[in-house]
Design a protein around this motif. Structure first.
Motif, short mmCIF file in Angstrom:
data_model
loop_
_atom_site.label_atom_id
_atom_site.label_comp_id
_atom_site.label_asym_id
_atom_site.label_seq_id
_atom_site.Cartn_x
_atom_site.Cartn_y
_atom_site.Cartn_z
N LYS A 45 -77.00 41.64 63.38
CA LYS A 45 -75.66 41.13 63.07
C LYS A 45 -75.20 41.79 61.77
O LYS A 45 -76.02 42.14 60.91
N GLN A 46 -73.90 41.95 61.68
CA GLN A 46 -73.36 42.57 60.49
C GLN A 46 -73.32 41.55 59.36
O GLN A 46 -72.94 40.39 59.55
N GLU A 47 -73.78 42.00 58.21
CA GLU A 47 -73.78 41.14 57.03
C GLU A 47 -73.39 42.00 55.85
O GLU A 47 -74.11 42.96 55.52
N TRP A 51 -76.36 45.84 58.25
CA TRP A 51 -76.83 45.10 59.42
C TRP A 51 -78.18 44.47 59.10
O TRP A 51 -79.00 45.06 58.41
N VAL A 52 -78.39 43.27 59.63
CA VAL A 52 -79.66 42.54 59.45
C VAL A 52 -80.09 41.96 60.80
O VAL A 52 -79.25 41.74 61.68
N PRO A 53 -81.37 41.67 60.96
CA PRO A 53 -81.81 41.04 62.21
C PRO A 53 -81.14 39.68 62.39
O PRO A 53 -80.95 38.94 61.43
N ASP A 54 -80.79 39.38 63.63
CA ASP A 54 -80.20 38.08 63.96
C ASP A 54 -81.30 37.19 64.50
O ASP A 54 -81.62 37.22 65.68
#
Length: 131
Positions: A45-47, A51-54
């Motif tokens: 997911k965009q943070e 991007w980081v793991p959701d």
């Protein structure tokens, strides 16, 4: 039930994905050429600007408790070590705010959320294999 009634992983995947596997010559190709797995992207997911793991994706909320934990639980009952599953579960459980593995066994506080035999009070392989 008897242990020989449990199909091997390759045979099992071939059966449930019949007609969707282009090359069933090896276990690796059964997975790598399986149309049933097309479109599964990394759960990100965009943070901010990246991007980081959701960790709320089904990969974590379903595949871990319903897949990895079930296999780990059966292996624990059979006395089989699962170093790769243990590594994956112990690494990711902290990001998921879960505890499945404790002291190398499927005995953490969140086992009740899994589909493992331990969730249902099964403590021996003999009990698991009873008809």
């Amino acid at each position: 039930g008897e242990p020989d009634q449990v199909p091997g992983l390759k045979k099992y995947i071939e059966a449930i994905y019949a007609g969707q596997i282009r090359d069933n010559s090896t276990l690796a190709t059964v997975f790598n050429t399986n149309d049933g797995f097309k479109g599964f992207l990394s759960p990100m997911k965009q943070e901010g600007d990246g991007w980081v793991p959701d960790f709320k994706s089904r990969y974590f909320t379903e595949d871990f408790p319903d897949g990895f934990c079930m296999y780990k639980g059966i292996a624990d009952l059979a006395g089989i070590e699962t170093p790769t599953i243990d590594l994956i579960l112990t690494f990711f459980q902290k990001f998921m705010h879960k505890e499945y593995i404790k002291d190398g066994k499927l005995a953490g506080k969140d086992v009740g959320e899994t589909k493992s035999p331990q969730r249902f009070g099964i403590k021996t392989l003999t009990d698991l294999l009873k008809d």
